[in-house]
Design a protein around this motif. Structure first.
Motif, mmCIF file in Angstrom:
data_model
loop_
_atom_site.group_PDB
_atom_site.id
_atom_site.type_symbol
_atom_site.label_atom_id
_atom_site.label_comp_id
_atom_site.label_asym_id
_atom_site.label_seq_id
_atom_site.Cartn_x
_atom_site.Cartn_y
_atom_site.Cartn_z
ATOM 1 N N PRO A 29 0.842 -1.200 0.000
ATOM 2 C CA PRO A 29 0.000 0.000 0.000
ATOM 3 C C PRO A 29 0.876 1.248 0.000
ATOM 4 C CG PRO A 29 -0.633 -1.532 1.754
ATOM 5 C CD PRO A 29 0.687 -1.993 1.221
ATOM 6 N N ALA A 30 0.338 2.334 -0.543
ATOM 7 C CA ALA A 30 1.064 3.609 -0.569
ATOM 8 C C ALA A 30 0.189 4.700 0.030
ATOM 9 C CB ALA A 30 1.464 3.982 -1.993
ATOM 10 N N VAL A 31 0.791 5.570 0.829
ATOM 11 C CA VAL A 31 0.088 6.693 1.440
ATOM 12 C C VAL A 31 0.877 7.955 1.142
ATOM 13 C CG1 VAL A 31 -0.808 7.708 3.563
ATOM 14 C CG2 VAL A 31 -0.781 5.224 3.293
ATOM 15 N N GLN A 32 0.192 8.979 0.658
ATOM 16 C CA GLN A 32 0.826 10.262 0.384
ATOM 17 C C GLN A 32 0.590 11.168 1.576
ATOM 18 O OE1 GLN A 32 -1.206 11.097 -3.264
ATOM 19 N NE2 GLN A 32 0.091 9.728 -4.472
ATOM 20 N N VAL A 33 1.674 11.744 2.119
ATOM 21 C CA VAL A 33 1.597 12.365 3.432
ATOM 22 C C VAL A 33 2.545 13.545 3.512
ATOM 23 C CG1 VAL A 33 3.373 10.865 4.404
ATOM 24 C CG2 VAL A 33 1.634 11.812 5.919
ATOM 25 N N SER A 34 2.285 14.421 4.446
ATOM 26 C CA SER A 34 3.212 15.509 4.762
ATOM 27 C C SER A 34 3.428 15.521 6.264
ATOM 28 C CB SER A 34 2.645 16.863 4.308
ATOM 29 O OG SER A 34 3.420 17.921 4.852
ATOM 30 N N GLY A 35 4.680 15.268 6.675
ATOM 31 C CA GLY A 35 4.986 15.334 8.091
ATOM 32 C C GLY A 35 4.934 16.753 8.618
ATOM 33 N N ALA A 36 5.099 17.745 7.738
ATOM 34 C CA ALA A 36 5.102 19.147 8.160
ATOM 35 C C ALA A 36 3.682 19.652 8.413
ATOM 36 C CB ALA A 36 5.792 20.010 7.108
ATOM 37 N N THR A 37 2.736 19.340 7.504
ATOM 38 C CA THR A 37 1.374 19.851 7.644
ATOM 39 C C THR A 37 0.439 18.868 8.336
ATOM 40 O OG1 THR A 37 0.563 18.942 5.533
ATOM 41 C CG2 THR A 37 1.710 21.061 5.455
ATOM 42 N N GLY A 38 0.821 17.599 8.368
ATOM 43 C CA GLY A 38 -0.051 16.580 8.964
ATOM 44 C C GLY A 38 -1.015 15.957 7.981
ATOM 45 N N ALA A 39 -1.046 16.438 6.748
ATOM 46 C CA ALA A 39 -1.954 15.870 5.754
ATOM 47 C C ALA A 39 -1.617 14.398 5.513
ATOM 48 C CB ALA A 39 -1.860 16.647 4.442
ATOM 49 N N GLY A 40 -2.630 13.556 5.516
ATOM 50 C CA GLY A 40 -2.450 12.145 5.236
ATOM 51 C C GLY A 40 -2.038 11.305 6.426
ATOM 52 N N LEU A 41 -1.817 11.914 7.603
ATOM 53 C CA LEU A 41 -1.359 11.132 8.753
ATOM 54 C C LEU A 41 -2.416 10.143 9.230
ATOM 55 C CD1 LEU A 41 0.616 13.692 10.971
ATOM 56 C CD2 LEU A 41 1.512 11.863 9.526
ATOM 57 N N ARG A 86 -7.255 14.017 0.998
ATOM 58 C CA ARG A 86 -8.074 13.502 -0.103
ATOM 59 C C ARG A 86 -7.856 14.265 -1.396
ATOM 60 N NH1 ARG A 86 -14.264 11.890 1.598
ATOM 61 N NH2 ARG A 86 -13.755 10.199 3.032
ATOM 62 N N GLY A 87 -7.190 15.413 -1.303
ATOM 63 C CA GLY A 87 -7.008 16.232 -2.495
ATOM 64 C C GLY A 87 -8.197 17.118 -2.790
ATOM 65 N N ASP A 147 0.796 29.660 3.992
ATOM 66 C CA ASP A 147 0.277 30.460 5.114
ATOM 67 C C ASP A 147 -0.879 29.774 5.826
ATOM 68 O OD1 ASP A 147 -1.745 30.639 3.281
ATOM 69 O OD2 ASP A 147 -1.784 32.833 3.179
ATOM 70 N N SER A 148 -1.120 28.489 5.498
ATOM 71 C CA SER A 148 -2.165 27.652 6.126
ATOM 72 C C SER A 148 -3.573 27.956 5.629
ATOM 73 C CB SER A 148 -2.139 27.763 7.658
ATOM 74 O OG SER A 148 -0.932 27.236 8.167
ATOM 75 N N SER A 149 -3.720 28.872 4.671
ATOM 76 C CA SER A 149 -5.033 29.053 4.049
ATOM 77 C C SER A 149 -5.285 27.903 3.085
ATOM 78 C CB SER A 149 -5.108 30.392 3.325
ATOM 79 O OG SER A 149 -4.199 30.403 2.230
ATOM 80 N N ARG A 150 -6.556 27.704 2.740
ATOM 81 C CA ARG A 150 -6.927 26.613 1.840
ATOM 82 C C ARG A 150 -7.721 27.128 0.646
ATOM 83 N NH1 ARG A 150 -5.300 24.360 6.934
ATOM 84 N NH2 ARG A 150 -4.977 22.133 6.679
ATOM 85 N N THR A 151 -7.686 26.309 -0.407
ATOM 86 C CA THR A 151 -8.507 26.554 -1.590
ATOM 87 C C THR A 151 -9.209 25.257 -1.942
ATOM 88 O OG1 THR A 151 -6.911 28.172 -2.429
ATOM 89 C CG2 THR A 151 -8.513 27.277 -4.011
ATOM 90 N N VAL A 152 -10.511 25.351 -2.218
ATOM 91 C CA VAL A 152 -11.273 24.171 -2.610
ATOM 92 C C VAL A 152 -10.840 23.748 -4.006
ATOM 93 C CG1 VAL A 152 -13.564 23.337 -3.238
ATOM 94 C CG2 VAL A 152 -13.248 24.646 -1.133
ATOM 95 N N ARG A 153 -10.470 22.469 -4.131
ATOM 96 C CA ARG A 153 -10.047 21.946 -5.432
ATOM 97 C C ARG A 153 -11.145 21.146 -6.090
ATOM 98 N NH1 ARG A 153 -4.254 19.143 -4.769
ATOM 99 N NH2 ARG A 153 -4.478 19.124 -7.034
ATOM 100 N N ARG A 154 -12.092 20.654 -5.266
ATOM 101 C CA ARG A 154 -13.168 19.826 -5.825
ATOM 102 C C ARG A 154 -14.473 20.224 -5.144
ATOM 103 N NH1 ARG A 154 -13.470 13.335 -4.882
ATOM 104 N NH2 ARG A 154 -15.717 13.206 -4.828
ATOM 105 N N PRO A 155 -15.321 20.981 -5.836
ATOM 106 C CA PRO A 155 -16.555 21.439 -5.202
ATOM 107 C C PRO A 155 -17.507 20.289 -4.916
ATOM 108 C CG PRO A 155 -16.478 22.127 -7.508
ATOM 109 C CD PRO A 155 -15.179 21.459 -7.212
#
Length: 573
Positions: free
Chosen positions: A140-152, A557-558, A565-573
């Motif tokens: 299995p493969a998991v895409q993750v960022s240790g800096a932001t916590g995404a995917g943990l 999930r993408g 700057d920790s702001s977000r943008t919706v990529r999938r409405p």
């Protein structure tokens, strides 16, 4: 407890990932923290969503410290391969995978780190292709960022599935604890640490160290004192009457009379180029200068600089200190006869190739048996041949083991495959999958269960139903930890509710309905883009405790993209 070693190129985020998963600092030395680079082995642990404890052995990725890496991965039963999304597969990725292949490790997981800095797709694809050609096979493969916590959270779930597949160790086996660290504690004396792969250690046990008896004064595991520790475990052993200069990395604590250290070993080498005569043998945490004498073909005799406690059949590796080349081997004989006459080497090699006499009901893997020895009426499963009578017994026993596990553990999603292999006495956990298929059982996430069976929440049903009703009325009003404890909902109950698809479980025991992320996206898509955590919290009518892990889940999930700057943008409405 389960033990997993890391592997991967220098500066690809292995330590950062371990730190993010555990909240502990694996780099023990000030020099490591100053340089931002792991030099020696690091250790950290945490509890997974299922309630299982996992301990990480964090290894250095730099080529100069390959010996330290091999000491860390040698005793570990599983590996977490780490590749950075912004750099992809690199030189030490190849070297570390070669060590994994040489040891024939079969249990692993891929984490693609720094996925917030680059598209992780290409790095994931290349890493999976390379790993698939090794003993790990498809992982299995998991895409993750240790800096932001995404995917943990996804990585924790994948680690849960990984450890569930690990074979159960034998708690009654003879102890061989390879020492990876030795130090002194004021008032206690010398302490050594290592990974206990099999057997049980007890306070006051007498063990053998360098040929003399020593006594266990005290035991710790995960920072807590214990009267006994059972494999698999990271363990610290306080030794009575042993000075610090009398023990170190590469030594082994042994059950007295159960091991015969040897400096002369016959082995079968993996295919490869011709080897130089002087190499280093890596066994457990030991690294021993070794002279290689070819006997005939792939069979060779090793003369070690000092004796090691080795077992017939175990996998070890040879390393060329000059170019770092690694060759795997299987131990054939730890007490070989001397070669005295012309032709003895060839005759000895031929005798070793014939191997021991095969049992009647379970034959060795294909490629390790003499021609013509395969039973015509055997069932082939996981690379083994099994007599049909034994196969039928195993089918009946596996079904019975599943039913008993489901009766005793109604919250569990099924019998772990490693536990099934141990309960039935299977020669290899790889046999579980074809055996389950032949028995009509279901498999998933490293577990086996009867067809159609799902975890029962039992006494927790009413509490889970109240949470569901609450979230239907207020989608992001997740109960806090005190409320969950008061309702009798602990990690096992919450894991069962998540497995049953009743609740979505985010880090920090944040619970939402399974459609919670989709409901959040409908709200977030209506905000001015990009939006802040505070704006998301206001729009969702929730707290930061809930919104932060929810946004990290959406990042993973993408569905949203996080900016520096920790702001977000919706990529999938």
């Amino acid at each position: 407890m389960h033990v997993v070693a890391t592997a991967g190129h220098v500066d690809h985020g292995k330590s950062t990932l371990v730190r993010a998963l555990t909240g502990m600092e694996p780099d023990r030395w000030a020099e490591e923290r100053r340089r931002g680079m792991t030099i020696d082995l690091g250790y950290a642990w945490t509890r997974l969503p299922s309630g299982e404890t996992i301990s990480f052995v964090d290894v250095p990725g730099h080529a100069r410290f390959l010996g330290n890496m091999l000491a860390g991965i040698g005793p570990a039963p599983a590996v977490l391969v780490v590749v950075a999304a912004d750099e992809g597969w690199r030189q030490q990725s190849t070297e570390h995978l070669a060590a994994v292949e040489a040891l024939r490790l079969r249990h692993g997981l891929l984490a693609v780190t720094r996925s917030d800095l680059a598209d992780p797709g290409p790095a994931t694809e290349e890493a999976l292709r390379r790993i698939a050609s090794s003993s790990l096979g498809q992982v299995p493969a998991v895409q993750v960022s240790g800096a932001t916590g995404a995917g943990l959270d996804e990585l924790r779930s994948a680690l849960d599935a990984l450890v569930a597949r690990l074979p159960a160790p034998d708690p009654a086996a003879a102890v061989r604890l390879w020492v990876d660290r030795a130090f002194t504690v004021r008032g206690a004396g010398t302490v050594v640490t290592g990974t206990l792969a099999a057997g049980t250690l007890r306070v006051d046990d007498v063990l053998s160290l360098r040929g003399r008896d020593v006594r266990v004064r005290g035991l710790q595991s995960l920072g807590e004192p214990h009267e006994h520790v059972t494999a698999t475990a990271r363990v610290a052993v306080n030794l009575r009457g042993v000075e610090l200069d009398e023990v170190g990395r590469g030594d082994a604590l042994l059950s007295p009379g159960s091991w015969r250290p040897s400096a002369l070993v016959d082995v079968r080498l993996d295919p490869g180029d011709r080897l130089p005569a002087e190499l280093t043998l890596h066994a457990g945490t030991a690294a021993v200068p070794t002279r290689v004498r070819p006997l005939d073909g792939d069979v060779a005799r090793l003369s070690l600089a000092h004796p090691l406690p080795l077992a017939v059949g175990e996998r070890l590796l040879l390393r060329d200190p000059g170019d770092g080349r690694i060759v795997g081997l299987s131990v054939l004989d730890t007490a070989p006869e001397r070669l005295r006459r012309r032709g003895d080497a060839r005759r000895r090699a031929e005798a070793l190739r014939q191997g021991p006499e095969q049992p009647q009901d379970v034959l060795e893997r294909r490629g390790f048996v003499p021609a013509g020895s395969l039973a015509a009426d055997g069932v082939e499963a996981g690379g083994w041949l099994v007599a049909r009578s034994r196969w039928a017994q195993w089918q009946e026993a596996l079904r019975a083991a599943c039913l008993e596990h489901q009766r005793a553990e109604p919250l569990s999603p099924g019998l772990p495959e490693g536990a099934a292999a141990a309960a039935l006495g299977l020669p290899d956990p790889e046999v579980v999958a074809p055996l389950a298929a032949a028995t009509g059982l279901e498999r998933g996430s490293g577990r086996v269960r009867t067809a159609g069976w799902r975890p029962s929440l039992g006494a927790a049903e009413e509490a889970v139903r109240r949470i569901e009703d609450r979230l239907r009325n207020s989608a992001f009003d997740a109960p806090d930890l005190d409320e969950l404890r008061s309702a009798g909902l602990g990690p096992r109950e919450l894991a069962a509710a998540a497995t049953a698809g009743r609740l979505l479980r985010l880090p920090g025991e944040v619970l939402l309905l399974p459609d919670g992320p989709a409901r959040a996206m409908r709200v977030l898509a209506g905000l001015p883009q990009p939006f802040t955590v505070s704006q998301a919290r206001t729009a969702l009518g929730s707290s930061r405790r809930v919104v932060v892990p929810l946004l990290e889940h959406l990042d993973g999930r993408g569905w949203t993209k996080r900016a520096p700057d920790s702001s977000r943008t919706v990529r999938r409405p």
